[in-house]
Scaffold this motif. Structure first.
Motif, short mmCIF file in Angstrom:
data_model
loop_
_atom_site.label_atom_id
_atom_site.label_comp_id
_atom_site.label_asym_id
_atom_site.label_seq_id
_atom_site.Cartn_x
_atom_site.Cartn_y
_atom_site.Cartn_z
N LYS A 159 0.83 -1.21 0.00
CA LYS A 159 0.00 0.00 0.00
C LYS A 159 0.86 1.26 0.00
CE LYS A 159 -3.77 2.17 2.52
NZ LYS A 159 -4.64 2.10 3.69
N THR A 160 1.92 1.28 0.81
CA THR A 160 2.79 2.45 0.83
C THR A 160 3.52 2.62 -0.49
OG1 THR A 160 4.56 1.20 1.88
CG2 THR A 160 3.12 2.46 3.32
N TYR A 161 3.89 1.52 -1.14
CA TYR A 161 4.57 1.64 -2.43
C TYR A 161 3.61 2.16 -3.50
CZ TYR A 161 7.39 0.80 -6.48
OH TYR A 161 8.09 0.98 -7.65
N LYS A 162 2.34 1.77 -3.42
CA LYS A 162 1.35 2.30 -4.37
C LYS A 162 1.19 3.80 -4.20
CE LYS A 162 -1.34 -1.88 -5.10
NZ LYS A 162 -2.64 -2.55 -4.93
N ILE A 163 1.27 4.28 -2.96
CA ILE A 163 1.21 5.71 -2.71
C ILE A 163 2.42 6.41 -3.32
CG2 ILE A 163 1.28 7.47 -0.89
CD1 ILE A 163 -0.43 5.54 0.80
N HIS A 210 9.47 -0.05 -14.98
CA HIS A 210 10.29 -0.97 -14.18
C HIS A 210 9.91 -0.92 -12.70
CE1 HIS A 210 12.84 -2.44 -17.34
NE2 HIS A 210 13.02 -1.19 -17.78
N GLY A 211 9.42 0.22 -12.26
CA GLY A 211 8.96 0.31 -10.87
C GLY A 211 7.73 -0.54 -10.63
N LEU A 212 6.84 -0.59 -11.62
CA LEU A 212 5.66 -1.45 -11.48
C LEU A 212 6.01 -2.93 -11.59
CD1 LEU A 212 3.04 0.62 -13.48
CD2 LEU A 212 3.25 0.38 -11.01
N GLU A 234 12.43 1.03 -7.84
CA GLU A 234 11.73 1.39 -6.61
C GLU A 234 12.52 2.43 -5.84
OE1 GLU A 234 10.88 -2.04 -4.25
OE2 GLU A 234 9.53 -2.89 -5.73
N LEU A 235 13.83 2.29 -5.82
CA LEU A 235 14.68 3.27 -5.14
C LEU A 235 14.59 4.64 -5.81
CD1 LEU A 235 16.85 3.65 -2.91
CD2 LEU A 235 18.53 3.22 -4.69
N ILE A 236 14.59 4.67 -7.14
CA ILE A 236 14.49 5.94 -7.86
C ILE A 236 13.13 6.58 -7.63
CG2 ILE A 236 14.41 6.97 -10.17
CD1 ILE A 236 16.61 5.01 -10.98
N VAL A 237 12.07 5.78 -7.63
CA VAL A 237 10.72 6.32 -7.40
C VAL A 237 10.65 6.96 -6.02
CG1 VAL A 237 8.32 5.64 -6.99
CG2 VAL A 237 9.51 4.80 -9.01
N LYS A 238 11.13 6.27 -5.01
CA LYS A 238 11.09 6.82 -3.65
C LYS A 238 11.97 8.07 -3.53
CE LYS A 238 9.98 2.47 -1.41
NZ LYS A 238 10.43 1.41 -0.50
N PHE A 239 13.12 8.04 -4.18
CA PHE A 239 14.04 9.18 -4.14
C PHE A 239 13.40 10.41 -4.79
CE2 PHE A 239 17.52 11.66 -6.05
CZ PHE A 239 18.19 12.00 -4.90
#
Length: 100
Positions: free
Chosen positions: A25-29, A67-69, A76-81
């Protein structure tokens, strides 16, 4: 409902099911915030008459999103960053506007 003699469901990463759902859920956000920030950046680049830069950034954002999906670790690291950088910049903008 879990009974006393039942083991809780554990996935392959040794996480409980609730914890895995919470992380999902947090990753979807994060992904939603990434899409919003990417769209804002691309729209701002197109309005500043830098079409080539807007197209390149749109292509880069879409590759990272794809690639994040697919749950690649680097994406995932780049998306969060990117999301945290935009939150940090938004706070700086708000602080500079309120200090004046």
């Amino acid at each position: 409902m879990m009974y006393l003699n039942e083991e809780p469901e554990v996935n392959a990463m040794y996480q409980f099911e609730k914890e895995a759902q919470r992380k999902e859920k947090t990753y979807k956000i994060y992904v939603v915030l990434f899409v919003i920030s990417a769209l804002i950046n691309v729209i701002l680049m197109f309005t500043n008459d830098s079409i080539l830069r807007g197209v390149v950034s749109l292509l880069l954002f879409s590759i990272i999103l794809y690639h994040g999906l697919k749950k690649k670790d680097w994406a995932e690291l780049i998306v969060k960053f990117v999301v945290w950088i935009h939150i940090f910049l938004l706070l700086i903008i708000i602080l500079t506007l309120t200090i004046k």
